[in-house]
Design a protein around this motif. Structure first.
Motif, PDB file in Angstrom:
ATOM      1  N   TRP A 187       0.816  -1.210   0.000  1.00 45.47           N
ATOM      2  CA  TRP A 187       0.000   0.000   0.000  1.00 45.47           C
ATOM      3  C   TRP A 187       0.854   1.266   0.000  1.00 45.47           C
ATOM      4  O   TRP A 187       0.593   2.212  -0.750  1.00 45.47           O
ATOM      5  CB  TRP A 187      -0.929  -0.028   1.215  1.00 45.47           C
ATOM      6  CG  TRP A 187      -1.763   1.206   1.372  1.00 45.47           C
ATOM      7  CD1 TRP A 187      -2.693   1.694   0.495  1.00 45.47           C
ATOM      8  CD2 TRP A 187      -1.743   2.109   2.486  1.00 45.47           C
ATOM      9  NE1 TRP A 187      -3.255   2.843   0.996  1.00 45.47           N
ATOM     10  CE2 TRP A 187      -2.691   3.124   2.212  1.00 45.47           C
ATOM     11  CE3 TRP A 187      -1.022   2.144   3.684  1.00 45.47           C
ATOM     12  CZ2 TRP A 187      -2.929   4.175   3.105  1.00 45.47           C
ATOM     13  CZ3 TRP A 187      -1.269   3.184   4.563  1.00 45.47           C
ATOM     14  CH2 TRP A 187      -2.205   4.176   4.268  1.00 45.47           C
ATOM     15  N   TRP A 199       4.129   0.492  -3.197  1.00 38.34           N
ATOM     16  CA  TRP A 199       3.678   0.217  -4.556  1.00 38.34           C
ATOM     17  C   TRP A 199       2.254   0.727  -4.849  1.00 38.34           C
ATOM     18  O   TRP A 199       1.722   0.476  -5.916  1.00 38.34           O
ATOM     19  CB  TRP A 199       3.777  -1.276  -4.844  1.00 38.34           C
ATOM     20  CG  TRP A 199       5.180  -1.705  -5.059  1.00 38.34           C
ATOM     21  CD1 TRP A 199       5.929  -1.550  -6.189  1.00 38.34           C
ATOM     22  CD2 TRP A 199       6.032  -2.373  -4.120  1.00 38.34           C
ATOM     23  NE1 TRP A 199       7.183  -2.067  -6.009  1.00 38.34           N
ATOM     24  CE2 TRP A 199       7.282  -2.586  -4.748  1.00 38.34           C
ATOM     25  CE3 TRP A 199       5.869  -2.817  -2.805  1.00 38.34           C
ATOM     26  CZ2 TRP A 199       8.343  -3.209  -4.119  1.00 38.34           C
ATOM     27  CZ3 TRP A 199       6.927  -3.432  -2.176  1.00 38.34           C
ATOM     28  CH2 TRP A 199       8.134  -3.629  -2.831  1.00 38.34           C
ATOM     29  N   ARG A 200       1.659   1.423  -3.877  1.00 38.20           N
ATOM     30  CA  ARG A 200       0.358   2.067  -4.075  1.00 38.20           C
ATOM     31  C   ARG A 200      -0.715   1.097  -4.539  1.00 38.20           C
ATOM     32  O   ARG A 200      -1.542   1.422  -5.383  1.00 38.20           O
ATOM     33  CB  ARG A 200       0.484   3.219  -5.097  1.00 38.20           C
ATOM     34  CG  ARG A 200       1.479   4.286  -4.702  1.00 38.20           C
ATOM     35  CD  ARG A 200       1.078   4.950  -3.406  1.00 38.20           C
ATOM     36  NE  ARG A 200       2.027   6.005  -3.034  1.00 38.20           N
ATOM     37  CZ  ARG A 200       1.968   6.707  -1.903  1.00 38.20           C
ATOM     38  NH1 ARG A 200       1.003   6.439  -1.036  1.00 38.20           N
ATOM     39  NH2 ARG A 200       2.850   7.632  -1.629  1.00 38.20           N
ATOM     40  N   LYS A 201      -0.703  -0.109  -3.989  1.00 34.90           N
ATOM     41  CA  LYS A 201      -1.724  -1.084  -4.329  1.00 34.90           C
ATOM     42  C   LYS A 201      -2.916  -0.907  -3.403  1.00 34.90           C
ATOM     43  O   LYS A 201      -2.769  -0.771  -2.190  1.00 34.90           O
ATOM     44  CB  LYS A 201      -1.180  -2.502  -4.219  1.00 34.90           C
ATOM     45  CG  LYS A 201      -2.195  -3.572  -4.616  1.00 34.90           C
ATOM     46  CD  LYS A 201      -1.596  -4.962  -4.551  1.00 34.90           C
ATOM     47  CE  LYS A 201      -2.612  -6.024  -4.946  1.00 34.90           C
ATOM     48  NZ  LYS A 201      -2.056  -7.389  -4.879  1.00 34.90           N
ATOM     49  N   TYR A 202      -4.105  -0.925  -3.982  1.00 37.28           N
ATOM     50  CA  TYR A 202      -5.325  -0.741  -3.206  1.00 37.28           C
ATOM     51  C   TYR A 202      -5.822  -2.078  -2.668  1.00 37.28           C
ATOM     52  O   TYR A 202      -5.807  -3.078  -3.375  1.00 37.28           O
ATOM     53  CB  TYR A 202      -6.410  -0.102  -4.075  1.00 37.28           C
ATOM     54  CG  TYR A 202      -7.771  -0.092  -3.420  1.00 37.28           C
ATOM     55  CD1 TYR A 202      -8.078   0.855  -2.436  1.00 37.28           C
ATOM     56  CD2 TYR A 202      -8.741  -1.026  -3.781  1.00 37.28           C
ATOM     57  CE1 TYR A 202      -9.324   0.858  -1.830  1.00 37.28           C
ATOM     58  CE2 TYR A 202      -9.988  -1.014  -3.172  1.00 37.28           C
ATOM     59  CZ  TYR A 202     -10.272  -0.077  -2.202  1.00 37.28           C
ATOM     60  OH  TYR A 202     -11.500  -0.080  -1.607  1.00 37.28           O
ATOM     61  N   ARG A 232     -10.673   6.234  -5.440  1.00 35.49           N
ATOM     62  CA  ARG A 232      -9.781   7.343  -5.685  1.00 35.49           C
ATOM     63  C   ARG A 232      -9.689   7.651  -7.170  1.00 35.49           C
ATOM     64  O   ARG A 232      -9.787   6.779  -8.023  1.00 35.49           O
ATOM     65  CB  ARG A 232      -8.373   7.032  -5.135  1.00 35.49           C
ATOM     66  CG  ARG A 232      -8.337   6.884  -3.621  1.00 35.49           C
ATOM     67  CD  ARG A 232      -6.970   6.498  -3.149  1.00 35.49           C
ATOM     68  NE  ARG A 232      -6.582   5.198  -3.700  1.00 35.49           N
ATOM     69  CZ  ARG A 232      -5.448   4.599  -3.380  1.00 35.49           C
ATOM     70  NH1 ARG A 232      -4.596   5.176  -2.564  1.00 35.49           N
ATOM     71  NH2 ARG A 232      -5.147   3.431  -3.897  1.00 35.49           N
ATOM     72  N   GLU A 255       6.729   3.782 -11.339  1.00 32.73           N
ATOM     73  CA  GLU A 255       5.315   3.525 -11.126  1.00 32.73           C
ATOM     74  C   GLU A 255       4.683   2.829 -12.319  1.00 32.73           C
ATOM     75  O   GLU A 255       3.553   2.357 -12.228  1.00 32.73           O
ATOM     76  CB  GLU A 255       4.589   4.838 -10.837  1.00 32.73           C
ATOM     77  CG  GLU A 255       5.010   5.462  -9.507  1.00 32.73           C
ATOM     78  CD  GLU A 255       4.149   6.645  -9.146  1.00 32.73           C
ATOM     79  OE1 GLU A 255       3.180   6.894  -9.879  1.00 32.73           O
ATOM     80  OE2 GLU A 255       4.440   7.319  -8.142  1.00 32.73           O
TER      81      GLU A 255
END
Length: 236
Positions: free
Chosen positions: A17, A20-23, A212, A222
């Protein structure tokens, strides 16, 4: 060690999260509470604190999470299979372990060979251990390839709870009421996690995964398919 290791599913989710900005669906976060808390109750009765051991176990927890995340990126993002992942990872592991093994245990190994004129039995055991290690790594990558890194680490906590229960059923090892409650909570949490994963897998492909607003990637990193579970094109 087991108490710190029980946080591996949570650290895996947090790293994916944050880095790697994984939801993750809120139900995934909620299911981790009984999974981690149950193992804490199971192992905290034998807690013996040592600062060096604490930091070593904490580093191992973070390293395990990072390894499973990167393995997921290879297996899902770059279309590796289990055997290829072991093939590429094993030589690097050998090089990393070879140097400290020679420095720390080299003299002891040579002394052992000198005092044991017939080491074949021991060598067979060492070779068999290597074969089992290969099977273990292959099965780990197969599970990650078939599911996700979080699911694999949740299964690790489930293994601990089942090991405690089996040791009581077969060997009649004494367990306290707190241990039994912890095992029950962990099993319930793993069951809830499996139910949530099943519900999420039944969602239509077009179902939005996050409220989001999508944003443009800020840098090239990214764009890399590190933890994207969606099917990607073969070209990266």
């Amino acid at each position: 060690m087991q108490t710190i290791k029980s946080f591996t599913p949570a650290t895996t989710v947090v790293l994916q999260w944050l880095v790697w900005r994984k939801y993750f669906d809120w139900r995934i976060w909620a299911s981790l509470v009984p999974i981690v808390g149950g193992i804490l109750l199971t192992s905290i009765t034998e807690l013996s604190f040592n600062m060096l051991g604490f930091f070593a176990a904490l580093f191992g927890c973070l390293a395990t999470s990072t390894k499973t995340i990167l393995a997921e990126s290879l297996l899902h993002g770059y279309k590796f299979d289990s055997i290829n992942t072991v093939y590429y990872m094993a030589p690097f592991a050998t090089m990393i372990l070879g140097v400290p093994a020679l420095l720390l245990e080299g003299n002891g190994v040579m002394d052992w060979f000198e005092t044991h004129p017939s080491p074949w039995a021991a060598l067979i055991i060492i070779f068999s251990s290597g074969v089992l290690a290969f099977c273990l790594n292959f099965s780990i990558f197969y599970v990650i390839h078939s599911t996700t890194a979080v699911t694999f680490n949740v299964a690790g906590n489930l293994k601990v709870a089942l090991a405690v229960l089996v040791s009581w059923l077969i060997f009649r090892n004494p367990i306290s009421a707190l241990n039994a409650v912890g095992c029950g909570i962990t099993l319930a949490g793993c069951t809830f996690y499996g139910y949530v994963r099943h519900i999420l897998s039944q969602q239509p492909p077009g179902t939005p995964r996050t409220p989001r607003t999508p944003r443009t990637p800020r840098n090239r990193m990214e764009l890399l398919p590190l933890v994207n579970n969606d099917k990607l094109d073969d070209k990266v």
